[in-house]
Design a protein around this motif. Sequence first.
Motif, PDB file in Angstrom:
ATOM      1  N   LEU A   3       0.824  -1.211   0.000  1.00  0.00           N
ATOM      2  CA  LEU A   3       0.000   0.000   0.000  1.00  0.00           C
ATOM      3  C   LEU A   3       0.860   1.265   0.000  1.00  0.00           C
ATOM      4  N   LYS A   4       2.003   1.176   0.642  1.00  0.00           N
ATOM      5  CA  LYS A   4       2.914   2.314   0.658  1.00  0.00           C
ATOM      6  C   LYS A   4       3.544   2.525  -0.718  1.00  0.00           C
ATOM      7  N   ASP A   5       3.915   1.418  -1.375  1.00  0.00           N
ATOM      8  CA  ASP A   5       4.574   1.496  -2.677  1.00  0.00           C
ATOM      9  C   ASP A   5       3.585   1.781  -3.817  1.00  0.00           C
ATOM     10  N   PHE A   6       2.344   1.322  -3.654  1.00  0.00           N
ATOM     11  CA  PHE A   6       1.331   1.491  -4.697  1.00  0.00           C
ATOM     12  C   PHE A   6       0.037   2.052  -4.086  1.00  0.00           C
ATOM     13  N   PRO A   7       0.087   3.310  -3.646  1.00  0.00           N
ATOM     14  CA  PRO A   7      -1.038   3.914  -2.918  1.00  0.00           C
ATOM     15  C   PRO A   7      -2.340   4.027  -3.714  1.00  0.00           C
ATOM     16  N   LYS A   8      -2.267   3.966  -5.039  1.00  0.00           N
ATOM     17  CA  LYS A   8      -3.480   4.087  -5.853  1.00  0.00           C
ATOM     18  C   LYS A   8      -4.257   2.767  -5.937  1.00  0.00           C
ATOM     19  N   THR A   9      -3.618   1.682  -5.538  1.00  0.00           N
ATOM     20  CA  THR A   9      -4.257   0.365  -5.594  1.00  0.00           C
ATOM     21  C   THR A   9      -4.943   0.053  -4.267  1.00  0.00           C
ATOM     22  N   LYS A  10      -6.221  -0.265  -4.323  1.00  0.00           N
ATOM     23  CA  LYS A  10      -6.970  -0.667  -3.139  1.00  0.00           C
ATOM     24  C   LYS A  10      -6.849  -2.186  -2.981  1.00  0.00           C
ATOM     25  N   ILE A  11      -6.761  -2.651  -1.749  1.00  0.00           N
ATOM     26  CA  ILE A  11      -6.616  -4.080  -1.505  1.00  0.00           C
ATOM     27  C   ILE A  11      -7.830  -4.626  -0.760  1.00  0.00           C
ATOM     28  N   ILE A  12      -8.405  -5.700  -1.321  1.00  0.00           N
ATOM     29  CA  ILE A  12      -9.457  -6.444  -0.634  1.00  0.00           C
ATOM     30  C   ILE A  12      -8.891  -7.818  -0.295  1.00  0.00           C
ATOM     31  N   ILE A  13      -8.933  -8.179   0.972  1.00  0.00           N
ATOM     32  CA  ILE A  13      -8.509  -9.513   1.372  1.00  0.00           C
ATOM     33  C   ILE A  13      -9.657 -10.483   1.056  1.00  0.00           C
ATOM     34  N   TYR A  14      -9.328 -11.524   0.289  1.00  0.00           N
ATOM     35  CA  TYR A  14     -10.305 -12.524  -0.147  1.00  0.00           C
ATOM     36  C   TYR A  14      -9.801 -13.861   0.355  1.00  0.00           C
ATOM     37  N   SER A  15     -10.355 -14.342   1.478  1.00  0.00           N
ATOM     38  CA  SER A  15      -9.698 -15.433   2.182  1.00  0.00           C
ATOM     39  C   SER A  15     -10.671 -16.358   2.903  1.00  0.00           C
ATOM     40  N   ASN A  16     -10.176 -17.550   3.231  1.00  0.00           N
ATOM     41  CA  ASN A  16     -10.925 -18.511   4.048  1.00  0.00           C
ATOM     42  C   ASN A  16     -10.561 -18.409   5.522  1.00  0.00           C
ATOM     43  N   LEU A  17      -9.636 -17.535   5.867  1.00  0.00           N
ATOM     44  CA  LEU A  17      -9.210 -17.401   7.254  1.00  0.00           C
ATOM     45  C   LEU A  17     -10.352 -16.842   8.114  1.00  0.00           C
ATOM     46  N   THR A  18     -10.282 -17.093   9.411  1.00  0.00           N
ATOM     47  CA  THR A  18     -11.334 -16.684  10.333  1.00  0.00           C
ATOM     48  C   THR A  18     -11.578 -15.180  10.268  1.00  0.00           C
ATOM     49  N   GLU A  19     -12.793 -14.824   9.952  1.00  0.00           N
ATOM     50  CA  GLU A  19     -13.124 -13.422   9.709  1.00  0.00           C
ATOM     51  C   GLU A  19     -12.928 -12.520  10.921  1.00  0.00           C
ATOM     52  N   GLN A  20     -13.440 -12.951  12.067  1.00  0.00           N
ATOM     53  CA  GLN A  20     -13.423 -12.052  13.208  1.00  0.00           C
ATOM     54  C   GLN A  20     -12.022 -11.805  13.745  1.00  0.00           C
ATOM     55  N   ILE A  21     -11.065 -12.645  13.331  1.00  0.00           N
ATOM     56  CA  ILE A  21      -9.673 -12.419  13.715  1.00  0.00           C
ATOM     57  C   ILE A  21      -8.947 -11.611  12.655  1.00  0.00           C
ATOM     58  N   TYR A  22      -9.038 -12.055  11.414  1.00  0.00           N
ATOM     59  CA  TYR A  22      -8.200 -11.503  10.359  1.00  0.00           C
ATOM     60  C   TYR A  22      -8.771 -10.260   9.679  1.00  0.00           C
TER      61      TYR A  22
END
Length: 209
Positions: free
Chosen positions: A70-89
């Motif tokens: 995010l620091k190197d590419f501030p114009k790119t938005k990131i969405i985490i798309y994962s199977n990891l536990t939601e309330q933790i991650y």
Amino acid sequence: MIAVCVADNFPVVHFGVKSYFKEHADISIVANIGNFSMLNEILQTKDIDVLLLDLQLEGLTSIFEVKTLLKDFPKTKIIIYSNLTEQIYAPNAIKAGAAGFIHKTAKLSDVAEAITMVHEGKIIMDESIKKSLALIAKQNKNERLYRKLSNREVEVLRYLSDGKKNHEIADILNLNEKTISTYKLRLLTKLNVTNLVDLVNKAKTLAIV
């Protein structure tokens, strides 16, 4: 047109997402990668508006690498798309700068909506995560223990639960082995246990790993 890159280990995910958005009016999948090492080149050579990123992507060892992206590419938005536990991650991902967290059980129509909202500058999380977070305040002290864990502590706990030794975790996270030992001691204290077996069992009971 919103340009999206999908970063995931599994070809079936790439195929499914790309097929769904093939004729979408506003969203285009312009890149698919299966290893974190490929991300820098993609982000440097293509104008990526939204990165759909799995935290378990091959080569991605720490949530802190998301901060660097995010620091190197501030114009790119990131969405985490994962199977990891939601309330933790999900909270940890948002804390790291991600614009959203979508669990892989979500419908692709929800993913499309999330991509659009994030592109518009909004921070989003799945409704189930919001409900889970809302319940945290009502939980007893024992159930809320994991909320005291930092991003790094959660990462170390995840690797410990996978059976990795301190020196292996140190190598993965590029940290000193003594630092990992310190995190381990903090985890024992915060989760109120005295040994590694109980620590891992407690983490599993609280759905941290």
